[in-house]
Design a protein around this motif. Sequence first.
Motif, PDB file in Angstrom:
ATOM      1  N   VAL A  19       0.856  -1.189   0.000  1.00 25.46           N
ATOM      2  CA  VAL A  19       0.000   0.000   0.000  1.00 25.46           C
ATOM      3  C   VAL A  19       0.890   1.237   0.000  1.00 25.46           C
ATOM      4  O   VAL A  19       1.730   1.414   0.888  1.00 25.46           O
ATOM      5  N   ASN A  20       0.698   2.103  -0.989  1.00 28.33           N
ATOM      6  CA  ASN A  20       1.480   3.336  -1.084  1.00 28.33           C
ATOM      7  C   ASN A  20       0.587   4.519  -0.752  1.00 28.33           C
ATOM      8  O   ASN A  20      -0.403   4.786  -1.447  1.00 28.33           O
ATOM      9  N   ALA A  21       0.919   5.233   0.332  1.00 30.23           N
ATOM     10  CA  ALA A  21       0.116   6.380   0.771  1.00 30.23           C
ATOM     11  C   ALA A  21       1.009   7.452   1.374  1.00 30.23           C
ATOM     12  O   ALA A  21       0.634   8.145   2.316  1.00 30.23           O
ATOM     13  N   THR A  22       2.191   7.630   0.806  1.00 26.61           N
ATOM     14  CA  THR A  22       3.189   8.522   1.390  1.00 26.61           C
ATOM     15  C   THR A  22       2.824   9.994   1.302  1.00 26.61           C
ATOM     16  O   THR A  22       3.362  10.814   2.039  1.00 26.61           O
ATOM     17  N   ALA A  23       1.907  10.354   0.395  1.00 26.86           N
ATOM     18  CA  ALA A  23       1.551  11.765   0.204  1.00 26.86           C
ATOM     19  C   ALA A  23       0.335  12.181   1.024  1.00 26.86           C
ATOM     20  O   ALA A  23      -0.024  13.361   1.034  1.00 26.86           O
ATOM     21  N   LEU A  24      -0.307  11.245   1.709  1.00 26.10           N
ATOM     22  CA  LEU A  24      -1.568  11.532   2.401  1.00 26.10           C
ATOM     23  C   LEU A  24      -1.290  11.914   3.853  1.00 26.10           C
ATOM     24  O   LEU A  24      -1.159  11.048   4.720  1.00 26.10           O
ATOM     25  N   LYS A  25      -1.203  13.209   4.112  1.00 29.57           N
ATOM     26  CA  LYS A  25      -0.871  13.648   5.466  1.00 29.57           C
ATOM     27  C   LYS A  25      -1.836  14.695   6.018  1.00 29.57           C
ATOM     28  O   LYS A  25      -1.667  15.166   7.144  1.00 29.57           O
ATOM     29  N   SER A  26      -2.861  15.077   5.239  1.00 29.34           N
ATOM     30  CA  SER A  26      -3.836  16.051   5.728  1.00 29.34           C
ATOM     31  C   SER A  26      -5.105  15.958   4.891  1.00 29.34           C
ATOM     32  O   SER A  26      -5.127  15.325   3.836  1.00 29.34           O
ATOM     33  N   GLY A  27      -6.172  16.605   5.380  1.00 30.65           N
ATOM     34  CA  GLY A  27      -7.403  16.749   4.604  1.00 30.65           C
ATOM     35  C   GLY A  27      -8.070  15.443   4.242  1.00 30.65           C
ATOM     36  O   GLY A  27      -7.978  14.435   4.942  1.00 30.65           O
ATOM     37  N   GLY A  28      -8.735  15.473   3.074  1.00 33.59           N
ATOM     38  CA  GLY A  28      -9.488  14.317   2.627  1.00 33.59           C
ATOM     39  C   GLY A  28      -8.621  13.102   2.363  1.00 33.59           C
ATOM     40  O   GLY A  28      -9.045  11.960   2.578  1.00 33.59           O
ATOM     41  N   GLY A  29      -7.375  13.321   1.898  1.00 32.01           N
ATOM     42  CA  GLY A  29      -6.474  12.207   1.651  1.00 32.01           C
ATOM     43  C   GLY A  29      -6.155  11.443   2.922  1.00 32.01           C
ATOM     44  O   GLY A  29      -6.133  10.203   2.932  1.00 32.01           O
ATOM     45  N   HIS A  59      10.540  15.657  -6.533  1.00 26.93           N
ATOM     46  CA  HIS A  59      11.586  14.777  -7.064  1.00 26.93           C
ATOM     47  C   HIS A  59      11.685  13.486  -6.255  1.00 26.93           C
ATOM     48  O   HIS A  59      11.944  12.408  -6.806  1.00 26.93           O
ATOM     49  N   LYS A  60      11.449  13.589  -4.947  1.00 24.79           N
ATOM     50  CA  LYS A  60      11.481  12.387  -4.111  1.00 24.79           C
ATOM     51  C   LYS A  60      10.280  11.491  -4.396  1.00 24.79           C
ATOM     52  O   LYS A  60      10.398  10.260  -4.399  1.00 24.79           O
ATOM     53  N   ARG A  61       9.115  12.118  -4.615  1.00 25.11           N
ATOM     54  CA  ARG A  61       7.909  11.343  -4.928  1.00 25.11           C
ATOM     55  C   ARG A  61       8.100  10.548  -6.218  1.00 25.11           C
ATOM     56  O   ARG A  61       7.766   9.359  -6.276  1.00 25.11           O
ATOM     57  N   ILE A  62       8.635  11.177  -7.254  1.00 24.55           N
ATOM     58  CA  ILE A  62       8.849  10.492  -8.527  1.00 24.55           C
ATOM     59  C   ILE A  62       9.838   9.342  -8.356  1.00 24.55           C
ATOM     60  O   ILE A  62       9.601   8.211  -8.823  1.00 24.55           O
ATOM     61  N   TRP A  63      10.956   9.617  -7.672  1.00 26.26           N
ATOM     62  CA  TRP A  63      11.954   8.563  -7.452  1.00 26.26           C
ATOM     63  C   TRP A  63      11.359   7.396  -6.688  1.00 26.26           C
ATOM     64  O   TRP A  63      11.582   6.225  -7.030  1.00 26.26           O
ATOM     65  N   TRP A  64      10.591   7.696  -5.642  1.00 26.82           N
ATOM     66  CA  TRP A  64      10.004   6.645  -4.816  1.00 26.82           C
ATOM     67  C   TRP A  64       9.030   5.785  -5.623  1.00 26.82           C
ATOM     68  O   TRP A  64       9.081   4.556  -5.569  1.00 26.82           O
ATOM     69  N   ASP A  65       8.131   6.426  -6.364  1.00 23.95           N
ATOM     70  CA  ASP A  65       7.120   5.687  -7.123  1.00 23.95           C
ATOM     71  C   ASP A  65       7.739   4.860  -8.253  1.00 23.95           C
ATOM     72  O   ASP A  65       7.269   3.757  -8.549  1.00 23.95           O
ATOM     73  N   GLY A 123      12.237   3.746  -5.940  1.00 26.20           N
ATOM     74  CA  GLY A 123      12.587   3.620  -4.531  1.00 26.20           C
ATOM     75  C   GLY A 123      11.812   2.541  -3.792  1.00 26.20           C
ATOM     76  O   GLY A 123      12.386   1.723  -3.055  1.00 26.20           O
ATOM     77  N   LEU A 124      10.493   2.518  -3.966  1.00 22.52           N
ATOM     78  CA  LEU A 124       9.682   1.524  -3.279  1.00 22.52           C
ATOM     79  C   LEU A 124      10.032   0.117  -3.775  1.00 22.52           C
ATOM     80  O   LEU A 124      10.152  -0.831  -2.987  1.00 22.52           O
ATOM     81  N   LYS A 125      10.195  -0.015  -5.064  1.00 21.21           N
ATOM     82  CA  LYS A 125      10.570  -1.308  -5.656  1.00 21.21           C
ATOM     83  C   LYS A 125      11.893  -1.805  -5.073  1.00 21.21           C
ATOM     84  O   LYS A 125      12.030  -2.991  -4.712  1.00 21.21           O
ATOM     85  N   ARG A 126      12.852  -0.906  -4.946  1.00 26.52           N
ATOM     86  CA  ARG A 126      14.157  -1.269  -4.384  1.00 26.52           C
ATOM     87  C   ARG A 126      14.021  -1.694  -2.926  1.00 26.52           C
ATOM     88  O   ARG A 126      14.661  -2.671  -2.487  1.00 26.52           O
ATOM     89  N   TRP A 127      13.182  -0.984  -2.172  1.00 31.17           N
ATOM     90  CA  TRP A 127      12.990  -1.327  -0.748  1.00 31.17           C
ATOM     91  C   TRP A 127      12.415  -2.731  -0.609  1.00 31.17           C
ATOM     92  O   TRP A 127      12.843  -3.517   0.250  1.00 31.17           O
ATOM     93  N   LEU A 128      11.451  -3.068  -1.454  1.00 29.72           N
ATOM     94  CA  LEU A 128      10.836  -4.390  -1.386  1.00 29.72           C
ATOM     95  C   LEU A 128      11.844  -5.490  -1.700  1.00 29.72           C
ATOM     96  O   LEU A 128      11.885  -6.537  -1.041  1.00 29.72           O
ATOM     97  N   GLY A 150      -0.167   5.264  -9.719  1.00 27.73           N
ATOM     98  CA  GLY A 150       0.390   3.964  -9.385  1.00 27.73           C
ATOM     99  C   GLY A 150       1.845   4.050  -8.976  1.00 27.73           C
ATOM    100  O   GLY A 150       2.415   5.126  -8.799  1.00 27.73           O
ATOM    101  N   PHE A 151       2.487   2.889  -8.849  1.00 28.66           N
ATOM    102  CA  PHE A 151       3.901   2.820  -8.497  1.00 28.66           C
ATOM    103  C   PHE A 151       4.432   1.470  -8.970  1.00 28.66           C
ATOM    104  O   PHE A 151       3.657   0.548  -9.249  1.00 28.66           O
ATOM    105  N   ARG A 152       5.744   1.357  -9.051  1.00 30.47           N
ATOM    106  CA  ARG A 152       6.353   0.150  -9.588  1.00 30.47           C
ATOM    107  C   ARG A 152       6.810  -0.771  -8.463  1.00 30.47           C
ATOM    108  O   ARG A 152       7.338  -0.321  -7.449  1.00 30.47           O
ATOM    109  N   VAL A 153       6.600  -2.075  -8.704  1.00 32.60           N
ATOM    110  CA  VAL A 153       7.005  -3.102  -7.750  1.00 32.60           C
ATOM    111  C   VAL A 153       7.707  -4.221  -8.523  1.00 32.60           C
ATOM    112  O   VAL A 153       7.580  -4.318  -9.749  1.00 32.60           O
ATOM    113  N   PRO A 154       8.457  -5.076  -7.823  1.00 28.42           N
ATOM    114  CA  PRO A 154       9.074  -6.214  -8.510  1.00 28.42           C
ATOM    115  C   PRO A 154       8.007  -7.166  -9.055  1.00 28.42           C
ATOM    116  O   PRO A 154       6.987  -7.400  -8.403  1.00 28.42           O
ATOM    117  N   GLY A 155       8.235  -7.720 -10.233  1.00 23.78           N
ATOM    118  CA  GLY A 155       7.312  -8.682 -10.801  1.00 23.78           C
ATOM    119  C   GLY A 155       6.077  -8.027 -11.385  1.00 23.78           C
ATOM    120  O   GLY A 155       5.989  -6.806 -11.530  1.00 23.78           O
TER     121      GLY A 155
END
Length: 368
Positions: free
Chosen positions: A6-16, A62-68, A71-76, A93-98
């Motif tokens: 689950v990717n929700a790194t940008a949701l820190k206030s409001g409706g998100g 720039h961090k959001r683009i790298w992560w999606d 970065g997230l794929k590398r962490w997994l 969306g975002f990229r994952v292995p496989g």
Amino acid sequence: MDAIIVNATALKSGGGLTILRQFIGALPEDGNEYVAFIHRSVTVSDAGKNLRIIRTDVTAPHKRIWWDVAGLKRWLKKNSIRPVAAISLQNTGFRVPGKCPGYIYYHQPLPLYINRWSLLKKTERTTWFYKNIYPLYIRLFLNSRTEIFVQLTFLKEAFSARFRFPEEKIHVVFPEVNIPAVKNVYNCPVDNNCLNLFYPVSGEVYKNHDILFRALASIDDRPERKTALYLTIDEKGLKKPDLKNVTFVFLGPLSHDNVLWLYSKVDALVFPSYIETLGLPLIEAAAAGLPILVSDLPYAHEVLTDYSGAEYIDYKDHTKWAEAILRLQVTKGTKFVAYKSVRRDSWEEFFSVIESRLQKPGRNGVIS
């Protein structure tokens, strides 16, 4: 380890943030393991045993683009986690292995409306970006394994048209709306001799504050009674008129409890916004039985289906808004049967779709 990511790194206030907390609260203990990436500032109190939370801060563009993208794929990979499904709660969306199914909870309306914005106008640069550049980023992660969740039927149709995405892979899940009991927590003077109008609003240009200012200015010399307009923004930067029979009350941002308290005190909700995914104040005001003046647009008609207290008005025509306000001055005090929309459990439906797509072990332990 196999897990739903689950990717929700940008949701820190409001409706998100509300979406994220509802998602975590509704997470079923269904035998699946979940790994959720959230912003480090976010606190959650009801995470289930099958949810592992990873906090990070990748909200800078720039961090959001790298992560999606990487970065997230590398962490997994580094942590030996094999995704069986990928859920984004933040529009892209975002990229994952496989190769696994991907699900996007989409709640950004700006790319889906026909309105145009100018990069040269300071007040429109953000909306221009979301209208013209952000869709390119959305497209980057759409593929044959992607399915989309939206809150209303008109958004399903608009998303399909904007991104040429098959409608059969877009699911409508009306959001969970909880309206708590009104608390006597606010000390805002409300003059019962006035027509008291309320617009819970933020400062974006498409919230269309100006149409209310123009409408009230046009009837200032022929009021049935004095009018007060309460807005949940600051006055700075707004070009409000100086009127004799209208008072503008700029409250600034309010807590949800204080907003609910005001619904119990005012005479009507005015809602001239012309870009929305849902328009939560419409549901809350209808639940209070208030008259509602709202833009004549698909989001309003869909949210307020069967509510008798709504009047739909051309969001560009200040004379129509003025006429409707004059009618309210005459009928002040009118209330309607409190509206309760009948909706299915949206999160149950959300998780049901995902569960139905997951690959399951067959009789011989073979993934089917």
